[in-house]
Scaffold this motif. Sequence first.
Motif, PDB file in Angstrom:
ATOM      1  N   ALA A  72       0.345  -8.195   4.267  1.00 48.61           N
ATOM      2  CA  ALA A  72       0.239  -6.809   3.785  1.00 48.61           C
ATOM      3  C   ALA A  72       1.383  -5.982   4.363  1.00 48.61           C
ATOM      4  N   ILE A  86       2.437  -2.433   5.407  1.00 47.91           N
ATOM      5  CA  ILE A  86       1.662  -1.267   5.827  1.00 47.91           C
ATOM      6  C   ILE A  86       2.601  -0.117   6.213  1.00 47.91           C
ATOM      7  N   PRO A  87       2.797   0.848   5.345  1.00 51.26           N
ATOM      8  CA  PRO A  87       3.591   2.016   5.742  1.00 51.26           C
ATOM      9  C   PRO A  87       2.831   2.816   6.803  1.00 51.26           C
ATOM     10  N   PRO A  88       3.518   3.771   7.494  1.00 46.03           N
ATOM     11  CA  PRO A  88       2.818   4.571   8.509  1.00 46.03           C
ATOM     12  C   PRO A  88       1.511   5.111   7.937  1.00 46.03           C
ATOM     13  N   VAL A  89       0.439   4.916   8.694  1.00 47.06           N
ATOM     14  CA  VAL A  89      -0.882   5.278   8.168  1.00 47.06           C
ATOM     15  C   VAL A  89      -1.099   6.785   8.293  1.00 47.06           C
ATOM     16  N   SER A  90      -2.039   7.298   7.507  1.00 44.23           N
ATOM     17  CA  SER A  90      -2.338   8.736   7.557  1.00 44.23           C
ATOM     18  C   SER A  90      -3.823   8.980   7.325  1.00 44.23           C
ATOM     19  N   TYR A 118      10.126   1.526   8.925  1.00 46.46           N
ATOM     20  CA  TYR A 118       8.903   2.222   9.315  1.00 46.46           C
ATOM     21  C   TYR A 118       7.627   1.428   9.011  1.00 46.46           C
ATOM     22  N   ARG A 127       4.794  -1.662   9.013  1.00 51.42           N
ATOM     23  CA  ARG A 127       4.262  -2.718   9.863  1.00 51.42           C
ATOM     24  C   ARG A 127       3.750  -3.814   8.929  1.00 51.42           C
ATOM     25  N   PHE A 186       0.830  -1.210   0.000  1.00 53.16           N
ATOM     26  CA  PHE A 186       0.000   0.000   0.000  1.00 53.16           C
ATOM     27  C   PHE A 186       0.860   1.254   0.000  1.00 53.16           C
ATOM     28  N   ALA A 187       0.278   2.311  -0.542  1.00 48.25           N
ATOM     29  CA  ALA A 187       0.850   3.662  -0.462  1.00 48.25           C
ATOM     30  C   ALA A 187       2.323   3.649  -0.880  1.00 48.25           C
ATOM     31  N   ALA A 200       0.920  -6.915   8.322  1.00 52.17           N
ATOM     32  CA  ALA A 200      -0.335  -7.552   8.727  1.00 52.17           C
ATOM     33  C   ALA A 200      -0.449  -8.881   8.002  1.00 52.17           C
TER      34      ALA A 200
END
Lengths: 81, 81, 143, 143
Positions: free
Chosen positions: A73, A75-79, A50, A52, A8-9, A54
């Motif tokens: 998955a 998961i980069p730092p969420v925003s 950085y 996480r 993602f992202a 899942a």
Amino acid sequence: MKITVIFFAGAREAVGESDVTVELHENATANDVLDFFSSRFGAMKQIRPYVRVAVNQSYVLNDYALHDGDEVAIIPPVSGG
Amino acid sequence: MKITVIFFAGAREAVGESDVTVELHENATANDVLDFFSSRFGAMKQIRPYVRVAVNQSYVLNDYALHDGDEVAIIPPVSGG
Amino acid sequence: MVCIQEEKIDVQEILNSVIVPEAGGVDVFIGTTRNHSRGENVLALSYEAYVPMALELLRGIEKELHLRWNVHKVSIVHRIGDVPVTEASVVIAVSADHRAEAFSACRYAIDTLKKDVPIWKKERFENGEVWAENAEAKLAEKK
Amino acid sequence: MVCIQEEKIDVQEILNSVIVPEAGGVDVFIGTTRNHSRGENVLALSYEAYVPMALELLRGIEKELHLRWNVHKVSIVHRIGDVPVTEASVVIAVSADHRAEAFSACRYAIDTLKKDVPIWKKERFENGEVWAENAEAKLAEKK
């Protein structure tokens, strides 16, 4: 074993794909997935500290033992918000 | 001096009027207004410990010295919100 | 913006009045009338206000929020007259750069309104009616 | 009720979903997109989500609110795709008997959402674009 890895992202942009199926040795952990992509993509190596992980839609620690067919998955730092 | 006293909620029901003009001696205080109505209306005497007084739309302490023409409001515990 | 009105409160309109391009978060408190109080069913609720003083105090709250927190816009609207169950009696909306300030300022505004602003609610039950008294207002007297 | 949607968020609809006759207070947090970030003008904003996991975590937050606070109803709606400046990216509404619980629960919900829920925002500036990172999310990694 075969697992599906989805990105993602910033992780998706680092790898250039939104999902990839990889063949890993038995006893592979979430950490091995991060190793696999960090060794192939410089941008992934940069953001690795950085992100996480899942597995099947739950956060896991990096030493989590994977199973055949797992959906992993990155998961980069969420925003959100 | 002449002042107008206005009553709200339970205080209005205690006195049976929403506003009354009274003639008070010079140097009268907010307290004297409370005395005046408490001595005439039993229900007003009952709620007196709980009411606050506002003069010209600002809360005052009971020893506040009134002036001719002041608007004195008898404010029972509020229940807005 | 502060307002005391008899009409039903339009929450979207209040939101529009506080959302600005610079703000990142809005906190909104909505007080609705409840169908029970003191263990009994409430049949009807009616609010009255000492309108000019209430408006003055609401403007004071609005000013205080701007002084104490870094907020962009504040709207406080209180309804008077009959307010049916589930309809809003009060709406307070605060926009700020950061949500912590929006939450704190909004909370302070409703706490202060309940303590000091001269508005009263009459609750009508099957066996009579009573003027409600906010717990916050009772504490204020002891000062 | 939790939802992730591409359509503009209808705040009134969310309010209607949490206001019940037993509730006395509703706290609503609305996150709106800002026109500036990192000292630059934001031209456009776009959100993406890992939808099934995000919904699962939002349902978890809803459940936790019911366990930890005495709340009646919870609604959490996040928008994805392009969100123009001043429009809501997220709306969280919590109804409760008492406002203290509505405020605390709502605050906890947005804090947790910002820390954990897999949703990302891309900010586009005149000179490029960047994936935003919530400060709360960075703290979470250090655990």
